[in-house]
Design a protein around this motif. Structure first.
Motif, PDB file in Angstrom:
ATOM      1  N   VAL A 181       0.715  -1.185  -0.039  1.00  0.00           N
ATOM      2  CA  VAL A 181       0.017   0.118   0.070  1.00  0.00           C
ATOM      3  C   VAL A 181       0.736   1.297   0.148  1.00  0.00           C
ATOM      4  O   VAL A 181       1.649   1.452   1.030  1.00  0.00           O
ATOM      5  CB  VAL A 181      -0.832  -0.175   1.159  1.00  0.00           C
ATOM      6  N   GLY A 182       0.944   2.139  -1.100  1.00  0.00           N
ATOM      7  CA  GLY A 182       1.710   3.219  -1.348  1.00  0.00           C
ATOM      8  C   GLY A 182       2.755   2.770  -2.362  1.00  0.00           C
ATOM      9  O   GLY A 182       3.710   2.128  -1.977  1.00  0.00           O
ATOM     10  N   ALA A 183       2.770   3.596  -3.536  1.00  0.00           N
ATOM     11  CA  ALA A 183       3.907   3.437  -4.328  1.00  0.00           C
ATOM     12  C   ALA A 183       4.692   4.558  -4.601  1.00  0.00           C
ATOM     13  O   ALA A 183       4.897   4.950  -5.719  1.00  0.00           O
ATOM     14  CB  ALA A 183       3.357   2.898  -5.578  1.00  0.00           C
ATOM     15  N   GLY A 184       5.059   5.273  -3.407  1.00  0.00           N
ATOM     16  CA  GLY A 184       6.108   6.121  -3.724  1.00  0.00           C
ATOM     17  C   GLY A 184       7.496   5.376  -4.013  1.00  0.00           C
ATOM     18  O   GLY A 184       7.232   4.301  -4.137  1.00  0.00           O
ATOM     19  N   PRO A 185       8.429   6.215  -3.906  1.00  0.00           N
ATOM     20  CA  PRO A 185       9.641   5.333  -4.034  1.00  0.00           C
ATOM     21  C   PRO A 185      10.083   4.141  -3.110  1.00  0.00           C
ATOM     22  O   PRO A 185      10.523   3.052  -3.927  1.00  0.00           O
ATOM     23  CB  PRO A 185      10.791   6.540  -3.553  1.00  0.00           C
ATOM     24  N   ILE A 186       9.688   4.169  -1.912  1.00  0.00           N
ATOM     25  CA  ILE A 186      10.079   2.989  -1.188  1.00  0.00           C
ATOM     26  C   ILE A 186       9.087   1.887  -1.618  1.00  0.00           C
ATOM     27  O   ILE A 186       9.320   0.674  -1.516  1.00  0.00           O
ATOM     28  CB  ILE A 186       9.943   3.210   0.461  1.00  0.00           C
ATOM     29  N   GLY A 187       7.568   2.120  -1.796  1.00  0.00           N
ATOM     30  CA  GLY A 187       6.740   1.188  -2.090  1.00  0.00           C
ATOM     31  C   GLY A 187       7.150   0.511  -3.461  1.00  0.00           C
ATOM     32  O   GLY A 187       7.062  -0.796  -3.435  1.00  0.00           O
ATOM     33  N   LEU A 188       7.635   1.393  -4.406  1.00  0.00           N
ATOM     34  CA  LEU A 188       8.045   0.761  -5.671  1.00  0.00           C
ATOM     35  C   LEU A 188       9.101  -0.143  -5.672  1.00  0.00           C
ATOM     36  O   LEU A 188       9.316  -0.985  -6.258  1.00  0.00           O
ATOM     37  CB  LEU A 188       7.966   2.039  -6.579  1.00  0.00           C
ATOM     38  N   GLY A 240      -8.207 -16.102  -4.452  1.00  0.00           N
ATOM     39  CA  GLY A 240      -9.500 -17.116  -3.961  1.00  0.00           C
ATOM     40  C   GLY A 240     -10.202 -17.085  -2.642  1.00  0.00           C
ATOM     41  O   GLY A 240     -10.433 -17.983  -2.049  1.00  0.00           O
ATOM     42  N   GLY A 241     -10.207 -15.691  -2.024  1.00  0.00           N
ATOM     43  CA  GLY A 241     -10.918 -15.376  -1.132  1.00  0.00           C
ATOM     44  C   GLY A 241     -10.114 -15.584   0.289  1.00  0.00           C
ATOM     45  O   GLY A 241     -10.461 -15.147   1.388  1.00  0.00           O
ATOM     46  N   LYS A 242      -8.819 -15.767  -0.064  1.00  0.00           N
ATOM     47  CA  LYS A 242      -8.023 -16.201   1.149  1.00  0.00           C
ATOM     48  C   LYS A 242      -7.258 -14.674   1.795  1.00  0.00           C
ATOM     49  O   LYS A 242      -7.192 -14.660   2.981  1.00  0.00           O
ATOM     50  CB  LYS A 242      -6.858 -17.079   0.800  1.00  0.00           C
ATOM     51  N   GLY A 243      -6.987 -14.087   0.923  1.00  0.00           N
ATOM     52  CA  GLY A 243      -6.256 -12.813   1.330  1.00  0.00           C
ATOM     53  C   GLY A 243      -4.522 -12.724   1.154  1.00  0.00           C
ATOM     54  O   GLY A 243      -4.000 -13.903   0.763  1.00  0.00           O
ATOM     55  N   ALA A 244      -3.977 -11.641   1.284  1.00  0.00           N
ATOM     56  CA  ALA A 244      -2.567 -11.664   1.017  1.00  0.00           C
ATOM     57  C   ALA A 244      -1.869 -12.376   2.200  1.00  0.00           C
ATOM     58  O   ALA A 244      -2.160 -12.361   3.437  1.00  0.00           O
ATOM     59  CB  ALA A 244      -2.132 -10.164   0.654  1.00  0.00           C
ATOM     60  N   ASP A 245      -0.677 -12.856   1.771  1.00  0.00           N
ATOM     61  CA  ASP A 245       0.330 -13.517   2.852  1.00  0.00           C
ATOM     62  C   ASP A 245       1.027 -12.508   3.480  1.00  0.00           C
ATOM     63  O   ASP A 245       1.241 -12.516   4.840  1.00  0.00           O
ATOM     64  CB  ASP A 245       1.229 -14.349   1.906  1.00  0.00           C
ATOM     65  N   VAL A 246       1.497 -11.339   2.614  1.00  0.00           N
ATOM     66  CA  VAL A 246       2.298 -10.300   3.491  1.00  0.00           C
ATOM     67  C   VAL A 246       1.603  -9.044   3.127  1.00  0.00           C
ATOM     68  O   VAL A 246       1.135  -8.952   1.884  1.00  0.00           O
ATOM     69  CB  VAL A 246       3.567 -10.517   3.259  1.00  0.00           C
ATOM     70  N   GLY A 247       1.920  -8.099   3.988  1.00  0.00           N
ATOM     71  CA  GLY A 247       1.572  -6.460   3.545  1.00  0.00           C
ATOM     72  C   GLY A 247       2.532  -5.797   3.960  1.00  0.00           C
ATOM     73  O   GLY A 247       3.221  -5.811   4.913  1.00  0.00           O
ATOM     74  N   PHE A 248       2.752  -4.677   3.014  1.00  0.00           N
ATOM     75  CA  PHE A 248       3.653  -3.384   3.505  1.00  0.00           C
ATOM     76  C   PHE A 248       2.994  -2.126   3.374  1.00  0.00           C
ATOM     77  O   PHE A 248       2.475  -1.809   2.550  1.00  0.00           O
ATOM     78  CB  PHE A 248       4.746  -3.705   2.287  1.00  0.00           C
ATOM     79  N   GLU A 249       3.151  -1.479   4.604  1.00  0.00           N
ATOM     80  CA  GLU A 249       2.549  -0.151   4.691  1.00  0.00           C
ATOM     81  C   GLU A 249       3.713   0.903   4.343  1.00  0.00           C
ATOM     82  O   GLU A 249       4.772   0.780   5.081  1.00  0.00           O
ATOM     83  CB  GLU A 249       2.203  -0.093   6.318  1.00  0.00           C
ATOM     84  N   CYS A 250       3.396   1.597   3.388  1.00  0.00           N
ATOM     85  CA  CYS A 250       4.485   2.464   2.624  1.00  0.00           C
ATOM     86  C   CYS A 250       3.868   3.785   2.545  1.00  0.00           C
ATOM     87  O   CYS A 250       4.662   4.508   1.797  1.00  0.00           O
ATOM     88  CB  CYS A 250       4.992   2.023   1.455  1.00  0.00           C
ATOM     89  N   THR A 251       3.132   4.295   3.463  1.00  0.00           N
ATOM     90  CA  THR A 251       2.273   5.763   3.387  1.00  0.00           C
ATOM     91  C   THR A 251       2.398   6.577   4.484  1.00  0.00           C
ATOM     92  O   THR A 251       2.307   7.626   4.342  1.00  0.00           O
ATOM     93  CB  THR A 251       1.036   5.589   2.868  1.00  0.00           C
ATOM     94  N   SER A 252       2.440   6.037   5.970  1.00  0.00           N
ATOM     95  CA  SER A 252       2.155   6.565   7.021  1.00  0.00           C
ATOM     96  C   SER A 252       0.941   7.083   6.946  1.00  0.00           C
ATOM     97  O   SER A 252       0.593   8.243   7.446  1.00  0.00           O
ATOM     98  CB  SER A 252       3.300   7.571   7.499  1.00  0.00           C
ATOM     99  N   VAL A 253      -0.214   6.425   6.411  1.00  0.00           N
ATOM    100  CA  VAL A 253      -1.505   6.797   6.383  1.00  0.00           C
ATOM    101  C   VAL A 253      -2.684   6.037   7.148  1.00  0.00           C
ATOM    102  O   VAL A 253      -2.209   4.793   6.900  1.00  0.00           O
ATOM    103  CB  VAL A 253      -1.903   7.179   5.035  1.00  0.00           C
ATOM    104  N   GLN A 254      -3.296   6.294   8.059  1.00  0.00           N
ATOM    105  CA  GLN A 254      -4.131   5.283   8.879  1.00  0.00           C
ATOM    106  C   GLN A 254      -4.945   4.463   7.908  1.00  0.00           C
ATOM    107  O   GLN A 254      -5.055   3.222   7.956  1.00  0.00           O
ATOM    108  CB  GLN A 254      -5.177   6.106   9.649  1.00  0.00           C
ATOM    109  N   ALA A 255      -5.441   5.009   6.936  1.00  0.00           N
ATOM    110  CA  ALA A 255      -6.310   4.078   5.988  1.00  0.00           C
ATOM    111  C   ALA A 255      -5.537   2.921   5.100  1.00  0.00           C
ATOM    112  O   ALA A 255      -6.056   1.988   5.102  1.00  0.00           O
ATOM    113  CB  ALA A 255      -6.888   5.182   4.858  1.00  0.00           C
ATOM    114  N   ALA A 256      -3.975   3.219   5.271  1.00  0.00           N
ATOM    115  CA  ALA A 256      -3.157   1.820   4.588  1.00  0.00           C
ATOM    116  C   ALA A 256      -3.239   1.048   5.736  1.00  0.00           C
ATOM    117  O   ALA A 256      -3.449  -0.282   5.366  1.00  0.00           O
ATOM    118  CB  ALA A 256      -2.011   2.509   4.373  1.00  0.00           C
ATOM    119  N   VAL A 257      -2.878   1.280   7.023  1.00  0.00           N
ATOM    120  CA  VAL A 257      -3.008   0.317   8.168  1.00  0.00           C
ATOM    121  C   VAL A 257      -4.464  -0.478   8.281  1.00  0.00           C
ATOM    122  O   VAL A 257      -4.207  -1.734   8.293  1.00  0.00           O
ATOM    123  CB  VAL A 257      -3.098   1.033   9.364  1.00  0.00           C
ATOM    124  N   ASP A 258      -5.699   0.335   7.903  1.00  0.00           N
ATOM    125  CA  ASP A 258      -6.938  -0.229   8.190  1.00  0.00           C
ATOM    126  C   ASP A 258      -7.081  -1.327   6.925  1.00  0.00           C
ATOM    127  O   ASP A 258      -7.463  -2.561   7.193  1.00  0.00           O
ATOM    128  CB  ASP A 258      -7.865   0.594   8.109  1.00  0.00           C
TER     129      ASP A 258
END
Length: 358
Positions: A181-188, A240-258
């Protein structure tokens, strides 16, 4: 020589300073390019954070504001100090920009020197910086790079190492699905590392330019617009309904965490990559009921050699992420102002302190 000096929040000045002296055990580097980091922007708008305030010297560097900024740098060796026998003048290098106490073990087996007491960064806590024409760095923190890697691209190895360490911290492995979540330099760049490691990447990003970068560079298999798409529903559909295995918060925005808490599968891993200037909130019940792991990640630790290998081998192409090149005089007006007020128009802006690369 000329350098960009940080005095205080909103106060960066281009000044003439003395050239640093090359002493035993150090390497003199002509800086070719230095990237503007999100941390630099936080210092400018909210700081001082890592920069020691004027009159309060850092316990290791002994420096306080004003300090020379810049920690994402590449350059060419112009001198080596006594005792340095494995680098030579003319060699291309990048800097792992740490300020760490001499007694801390920083050998190849260390996994925690970046967490040592009073750790700071060259270009923030003192020690010169990449936004000066020259810098002198202890040999330990200088990494050679093949001359086949253009120096402007080499300047992105430092933030790419952030992505490499974040991928390591997450435990992501080939075949996993990651939501970034977040495709700034670090996210990309984190996405680039994950893709190079065989992870299937889904990126969520508001900016059309950054979504385009994620798609055209191939660092993401799927690119989502959270303004028009239900990211959680899309991730579930893609897995397939499972969800992502790993997630990366790259925005420092609350909505990304949620979003990440909801989009991760049970027992998934949420890795917080961004620097937060304020507290965030977690829905602890969701974390408990899904048995999620939440992991912080800061910078890198013995990550540069493997990261450099990804670039030298051609597994990661850094050229597409460079969207601007400027000189020192345009640092604030063309660099900082763009990234603060029009960040949807740029990814990585590089600075040539000497102007020779322009």
């Amino acid at each position: 020589m000329r350098a960009a000096r940080y005095y205080d929040r909103g106060d960066i000045r281009i000044e003439e300073v003395d050239e640093p002296a090359v002493t035993p055990g150090t390497v003199g580097i002509d800086v070719a390019w230095c990237g503007i980091c999100g941390t630099d922007l936080h210092e400018y708008t909210e700081g001082p954070i890592f920069v020691p305030p004027h009159g309060h010297p850092h316990p290791i560097s002994g420096e306080s504001a004003p300090v020379t900024l810049g920690h994402e740098m590449s350059g060419v060796v112009y001198a080596v100090g006594g005792g340095v026998s494995d680098l030579e003048v003319g060699q291309h290098v990048v800097v792992e920009p740490y300020i760490i106490r001499d007694e801390v073990e920083t050998g190849p087996a260390s996994t925690d020197y970046h967490l040592s007491d009073d750790m700071n960064f060259i270009g923030l806590g003192g020690g010169g910086g990449g936004l000066g024409e020259k810098i002198v760095v202890k040999r330990r923190w200088v990494h050679p790079v093949s001359n086949d890697v253009p120096l402007d691209q080499a300047a992105l190895i430092e933030p790419l190492s952030v992505g490499y360490h974040a991928a390591q911290r997450s435990g992501a492995k080939a075949g996993d699905v990651a939501l970034v979540v977040g495709a700034g330099p670090i996210g990309l760049l984190t996405s680039a590392v994950l893709t190079a490691l065989g992870v299937e990447v889904i990126v969520s990003e508001m900016s059309p330019l950054r979504r385009q970068k994620a798609a055209e560079t191939g660092v993401a298999k799927h690119v989502l617009d959270p303004a028009s798409q239900d990211v959680v529903a899309e991730v579930r559909a893609l897995t397939g309904g499972k969800g992502a295995d790993v997630g990366f918060e790259c925005t420092s925005v609350q909505a990304a965490v949620d979003t990440l808490v909801d989009a991760l599968r049970p027992t998934g891993v949420l890795t917080v990559v961004s620097i937060w200037g304020r507290p965030a909130q977690f829905d602890m019940q969701k974390i408990v009921l899904k048995e999620l792991d939440v992991r912080g990640t800061i910078a890198y630790v013995n990550s540069h050699p493997a990261t450099i290998e990804l670039v030298e081998s051609g597994k990661i192409d850094l050229a597409p992420f460079i969207t601007g090149r400027i000189g020192l005089d345009g640092l604030v007006t063309e660099g900082f102002d763009t990234l603060i007020h029009r960040n949807e128009t740029a990814v990585k802006i590089l600075v040539s302190p000497s102007g020779r690369g322009l």
